[in-house]
Design an enzyme around this catalytic site. Structure first.
Site, short mmCIF file in Angstrom:
data_model
loop_
_atom_site.label_atom_id
_atom_site.label_comp_id
_atom_site.label_asym_id
_atom_site.label_seq_id
_atom_site.Cartn_x
_atom_site.Cartn_y
_atom_site.Cartn_z
N TRP A 103 -74.09 -33.99 -5.10
CA TRP A 103 -73.84 -35.23 -4.35
C TRP A 103 -73.31 -36.33 -5.26
CZ3 TRP A 103 -73.23 -33.89 0.29
CH2 TRP A 103 -74.04 -32.93 0.89
N ASP A 172 -78.21 -43.38 -4.12
CA ASP A 172 -78.21 -42.50 -2.95
C ASP A 172 -79.63 -41.94 -2.84
OD1 ASP A 172 -78.03 -40.43 -1.15
OD2 ASP A 172 -76.31 -39.44 -2.12
N LYS A 196 -82.69 -36.40 6.52
CA LYS A 196 -83.59 -35.68 5.63
C LYS A 196 -85.02 -36.18 5.82
CE LYS A 196 -79.90 -33.82 3.57
NZ LYS A 196 -78.96 -34.52 2.72
C1 LIG Z 1 -77.52 -34.51 2.42
C2 LIG Z 1 -77.14 -35.47 1.36
C3 LIG Z 1 -75.93 -36.20 1.40
C4 LIG Z 1 -74.90 -35.99 2.47
O1 LIG Z 1 -75.29 -36.57 3.66
P1 LIG Z 1 -74.32 -36.58 4.94
O2 LIG Z 1 -75.04 -37.51 5.86
O3 LIG Z 1 -74.23 -35.17 5.42
O4 LIG Z 1 -73.00 -37.09 4.50
C5 LIG Z 1 -75.68 -37.10 0.39
N1 LIG Z 1 -76.55 -37.29 -0.61
C6 LIG Z 1 -77.70 -36.60 -0.70
C7 LIG Z 1 -78.64 -36.85 -1.85
C8 LIG Z 1 -78.04 -35.67 0.28
O5 LIG Z 1 -79.19 -34.99 0.20
#
Ligand SMILES: *Cc1c(COP(=O)(O)O)cnc(C)c1O
Length: 361
Positions: A103, A172, A196
């Site tokens: 990511w 993030d 998540k």
């Molecule tokens: C799942 C995830 C993403 C991507 O998320 P989307 O909503 O599918 O774009 C980005 N960063 C992390 C750390 C993730 O676990």
């Protein structure tokens, strides 16, 4: 009620059953209004209250200071990979990134479209099995911000300490927001896709410090400018109504559990049960280095890929679902976010011991 499996899926992920049950009612008939939640105007007083309540609860649970805006955006966490540099970088400007997984790598690729990127640390050559210590990287003086991924969902690593910097700190937190106490005032931007640890897919939460709203270059499209959404309370256009509602319900549930500090203690306990099992012998091997281990995602291997396939298939037969590892590293992965019950972790550990006994290496 239907029998539910233990769902170890990395995301969309398991949600509290009481939230799902409430949602199934509200989708048909919201607050006895004779209209479903997803049928009403996003500008109705009832839906505005849903959004306001979700924001207030998030502010309360994360102790978000008043000089931060909370935005409910679309496009997934992945859209933040370009929206951040689009709003904060530009010709001749630089940003620093810590490359700790898939990511962060994607975010680095996007940032390069808008400015200079300094990758101050990378664990890519060790298959991202760890995150750096503070002493292992430095941030250039002319850097606009330091960007890191607090929990690396695929590799099962997590920053035990938040990086310290005098630059704008951006994180993030898609896979560990609300899982542990953090000091929001140390950050410029925190963002997370909801699916998540916070609710259904469809909304991305952005927590942004006020002063950063003024940095966007003039030629930025309206929808991609943070200030557009901040000025309109995330109602510049139709927001993802159901997902915002879902986040609100999960936040109510979290408050009932005792809030972030209480869930953090449970998360430490849950992950400890699984790590103890992994550490107790040679049969199961964790992917992450011990000091970098995640409380949320726990990837591990068995002696052979054949045993891993058999393990995943037999686990599913006893109601332990979603244990297949990410395709980039294979093996198994147990994602045990806030809403994942401790009993499910205990059941997994019992199954791991039985499986090892029945299938020696
Ligand atoms: C799942 C995830 C993403 C991507 O998320 P989307 O909503 O599918 O774009 C980005 N960063 C992390 C750390 C993730 O676990």
């Amino acid at each position: 009620m239907v029998d539910r499996v233990y769902n170890f899926s990395p995301g969309p992920a398991t949600l509290p059953v009481e939230v799902l049950q409430q949602a199934s009612k509200d989708v048909v008939n919201f607050k006895e209004m004779g209209i479903g939640l997803i049928e009403m105007s996003h500008r109705s007083k009832e839906f505005m209250a849903v959004t306001d309540d979700a924001e207030q609860l998030l502010r309360e649970l994360m102790e978000i200071p008043a000089n931060y805006k909370v935005l409910f955006l679309q496009g997934g966490a992945s859209s933040q990979f370009y929206m951040i540099p689009m709003n904060l970088l530009g010709e001749g400007k630089k940003a620093t990134y810590l490359n700790t997984g898939a990511w962060s790598k994607k975010a680095i690729k996007e940032a390069k479209l808008f400015g200079e990127v300094d990758v101050a640390f990378s664990s890519e050559e060790q298959t991202f099995n760890r995150v750096p210590k503070q002493s292992e990287y430095s941030v250039a003086d002319d850097s606009e911000y330091l960007y890191f991924v607090s929990n690396n969902t695929i590799y099962g690593t997590q920053f035990p300490e938040i990086p310290v910097t005098d630059k704008v700190l951006i994180s993030d937190m898609s896979s560990d927001i609300l899982s542990r106490k953090i000091d929001v005032s140390k950050f410029g931007i925190i963002f997370a896709g909801a699916q998540k640890n916070m609710g259904p897919a469809g909304v991305t939460i952005v927590i942004i410090r006020d002063d950063l709203l003024e940095k966007t270059p003039d030629n930025t499209p309206t929808m991609l400018t943070y200030k557009t959404h901040a000025d309109k309370g995330s109602m510049f256009n139709t927001p993802p109504c159901f997902a915002i509602y879902g986040v609100g319900e999960v936040l109510k549930w979290l408050k009932k559990q005792g809030g972030v500090a209480a869930i953090e203690a449970i998360n430490i306990e849950k992950a400890g049960i699984l790590y103890d099992c992994i550490d107790s012998g040679e049969y199961y091997r964790g992917h992450a280095e011990v000091e970098s281990r995640s409380l949320m995602n726990i990837p591990f291997n068995l002696p052979t890929p054949e045993l891993e396939a058999q393990f995943i298939a037999e686990a599913a037969k006893v109601g332990l679902n979603g244990l297949k590892g990410h395709r980039s590293i294979g093996g198994c992965r147990a994602s045990i976010y806030n809403a994942f019950p401790k009993e499910g972790v205990e059941k997994l550990v019992a199954f791991m011991k039985e499986f090892e006994a029945a299938n020696p290496a």
